[in-house]
Design a protein around this motif. Structure first.
Motif, short mmCIF file in Angstrom:
data_model
loop_
_atom_site.label_atom_id
_atom_site.label_comp_id
_atom_site.label_asym_id
_atom_site.label_seq_id
_atom_site.Cartn_x
_atom_site.Cartn_y
_atom_site.Cartn_z
N VAL A 25 35.13 13.70 42.91
CA VAL A 25 35.03 15.02 43.56
C VAL A 25 33.72 15.09 44.32
O VAL A 25 32.65 14.76 43.78
N ILE A 26 33.79 15.50 45.59
CA ILE A 26 32.58 15.75 46.37
C ILE A 26 32.55 17.22 46.73
O ILE A 26 33.59 17.89 46.72
N GLU A 27 31.39 17.74 47.04
CA GLU A 27 31.26 19.17 47.33
C GLU A 27 30.39 19.40 48.55
O GLU A 27 29.54 18.57 48.92
N LEU A 28 30.61 20.54 49.20
CA LEU A 28 29.78 20.94 50.33
C LEU A 28 29.71 22.46 50.38
O LEU A 28 30.61 23.14 49.87
N ASN A 29 28.67 22.98 50.96
CA ASN A 29 28.50 24.42 51.13
C ASN A 29 28.89 24.81 52.55
O ASN A 29 28.59 24.10 53.52
N ALA A 30 29.56 25.96 52.67
CA ALA A 30 30.01 26.41 53.98
C ALA A 30 30.23 27.91 53.94
O ALA A 30 30.28 28.54 52.88
N ILE A 31 30.35 28.50 55.14
CA ILE A 31 30.71 29.91 55.26
C ILE A 31 31.78 30.03 56.35
O ILE A 31 31.85 29.18 57.25
N PRO A 32 32.63 31.05 56.29
CA PRO A 32 33.61 31.27 57.37
C PRO A 32 32.87 31.54 58.68
O PRO A 32 31.95 32.36 58.73
N TYR A 33 33.31 30.83 59.74
CA TYR A 33 32.65 30.97 61.04
C TYR A 33 33.39 31.98 61.90
O TYR A 33 34.61 31.87 62.11
N ARG A 34 32.67 32.99 62.40
CA ARG A 34 33.27 34.04 63.23
C ARG A 34 32.48 34.24 64.51
O ARG A 34 32.41 35.35 65.07
#
Length: 571
Positions: A351-360
């Protein structure tokens, strides 16, 4: 003769033995040994999207799995009296290269009336537009596999198979099943070439509990939805078997029926610095299944464009998360304090992980965006919770309760000697008893003979003749449950003791089977794909002299369906 050390490596487990028989090494089981039996769903090279299916998944006849050395010619003895003779160099891979090392054979016998019925194999044959029904003198499935790849018989070569036969007549033909068309294809006429069938070694039987072994196979996997996410042995909810790991390592997910998705880079011409991506993205030319039916919780984020929030640049992001990466499960967490989503992606290496936010675009940040993100996380979490509850209720909780109930039921039938065994040891013992009685039952039919056939390909094979009824009787049948209710829809197996089986459906409460008056015939009735009922041949025989609607009372089968069919045919 192979040196002793080499002989000890040929076979399955410690209960196999090897001897030289002419040019073959004979790989056989000792009387105290046990076959490695597995379900069809666990055979990695069985054809996908078959035109038929077992009417009862839990009662589908099992395959024997056995490891064979490619370095020598082998005569592999299998349960039921079958012998598969494979010469060195007979098998090749998809590129035509001869197989080296060890490979795996998967075999199952479908020649008995009960195995015909429970496998769901079609027993009809279309000859010039005229439909006929088969009467079998031996039917089986045979596959070979190495590292997840299906092996083939080398062009110009054949494999000899000795099979037990209930009939020594010379009017049988050899057919193979075309998986693409779902129809039998005539190969050649069979000539007698008969020999006497060997008598199996005896085995001590302590009680009748072995008859109910199938009750312990209703479900063998009780891992919950969340446990499967945490375990490296699962792709989504599918258990990755040892034979699947080669395909998993090479990311040949289509071969093992695993749905997968990718991340896809995207961009905004007004914001070139942002690292943007979408998921799940499905490759158009690769197996994926319906991704949103496999991952219904991802409908909540279906049209979201994400902006990566982390320390690496665009090139490193593509290399780490996008390029040649296939994922088969995911989870999304939201942190209220930071406002970041953490996306966990499960693949063959973990399992790998990353941080993100919805882009608007310009509206990516701000109080309104934060509220939208909270609502998005809530929708996703609710959807995931529904998926988890539904899966656990169907595949975990109910199955665990049923297994415990069945174990207590089987234990109540065991002798003291059986109770002293562990469950694994007892299951091996029960399979040996079943194999013994299956062989004895085959010997008790008409004549104790075997046929030898040569096959140039692997798959589903049948030695049959078209059934010619001498005294056919058409019945108008209706079935009544033990509680008195009339069966409106069901699947019906018309099972004849002459090695015939016809599959039909009850519609609007009635069905019209054609019965051979002189042959013992039983009905197997499947309701809702899980409840199995039987009508004894004696009850069917009484109806043949009556006209009009015939009403048959159904008896519920709780134990081994094959045993119930065998008993139902005994009048």
């Amino acid at each position: 003769m192979l040196p002793l050390a080499a002989q000890q490596t040929i076979g399955v487990g410690t209960n196999s033995a090897c001897t030289v028989v002419k040019k073959y090494y004979a790989l056989r089981q000792k009387a105290t040994g046990s076959a490695d039996l597995i379900r069809g769903a666990d055979v990695p090279v069985i054809p996908q999207n078959r035109k038929f299916r077992a009417p009862l998944k839990t009662q589908d006849p099992l395959f024997t799995r056995i490891t064979v050395a490619a370095s020598v010619s082998m005569a592999v003895e299998l349960p039921g009296g079958y012998v598969v003779k494979i010469e060195k160099g007979d098998l090749v891979d998809s590129r035509g290269r001869e197989v080296s090392g060890n490979y795996t054979l998967y075999f199952r016998d479908i020649s008995s009336p009960w195995n015909m019925a429970l496998s769901g194999v079609p027993m009809n044959y279309d000859s010039g537009g005229t439909i006929g029904y088969f009467q079998s003198s031996g039917m089986f499935e045979l596959y070979a596999e190495q590292n997840g790849e299906a092996l083939q018989v080398k062009r110009g070569q054949t494999i000899d198979i000795v099979l037990p036969s209930p009939d020594g007549s010379d009017d049988y033909n050899f057919y193979t099943f075309n998986e693409s068309s779902g129809a039998w294809e005539f190969e050649k006429k069979l000539f007698p070439g008969l020999s006497t069938m060997k008598t199996p070694d005896s085995i001590q039987v302590y009680s009748e509990a072995y008859r109910y072994l199938q009750l312990l196979s209703l479900s063998t996997d009780f891992m919950s939805f969340h446990e499967r996410w945490l375990s490296p042995k699962y792709a989504r909810t599918k258990n990755i078997t040892e034979t699947d790991f080669f395909c998993l390592e090479k990311q040949y997910y289509g071969r093992i029926g695993v749905a997968y998705f990718r991340l896809q880079r995207t961009s905004d011409k007004y914001n070139r610095k942002a690292i943007l991506f979408k998921f799940p993205v499905v490759s158009r030319n690769k197996y994926s299944g319906n991704i949103f039916s496999t991952f219904p919780e991802l409908n909540a984020v279906r049209n979201v464009v994400w902006e990566y929030k982390g320390p690496i640049d665009r090139k490193s992001f593509s290399k780490l998360f996008v390029s040649k990466k296939k994922y088969f499960d995911t989870r999304i967490d939201y942190d209220n304090s930071s406002g970041l989503f953490t996306i966990y992606l499960k693949h063959k290496d973990g399992v790998i992980e990353l941080n993100a936010i919805p882009y608007r675009g310009k509206n990516t940040y701000g109080e309104r965006a934060l509220k939208a993100n909270v609502l998005l996380a809530e929708r996703y979490n609710k959807s995931l919770a529904r998926v988890q509850r539904k899966f656990d209720r169907r595949n975990h909780d109910a199955a665990l309760v049923l297994l415990n109930e069945n174990k207590e039921r089987v234990k109540s039938m065991m002798s003291e000697e059986e109770l002293a065994m562990g469950w694994t040891e007892w299951e091996r013992y029960a399979r040996r008893v079943q194999n013994y009685y299956n062989t004895i039952a085959m010997q008790g039919r008409v004549v104790q003979i075997t046929r030898t056939v040569s096959v140039s390909g692997l798959g589903l094979v049948n030695c049959d003749r078209i059934q010619r009824m001498q005294e056919p009787v058409e019945l108008l049948a209706q079935f009544v449950l033990p509680d008195g209710k009339i069966v409106d829809t069901a699947h019906v197996m018309v099972i004849g003791s002459d090695y015939t089986c016809l599959n039909m459906d009850v519609k609007h409460g009635k069905v019209r089977p054609v019965i051979e008056r002189r042959i013992a015939t039983a009905f197997g009735v499947v309701i809702n794909d899980e409840d199995f009922y039987i009508v004894d041949a004696s009850q069917v025989a009484k109806s043949l002299n009556r006209s009009g609607l015939q009403v048959f009372s159904l008896k519920k089968v709780e134990g081994d369906a094959a045993e119930a069919i065998s008993l139902a045919l005994s009048i």
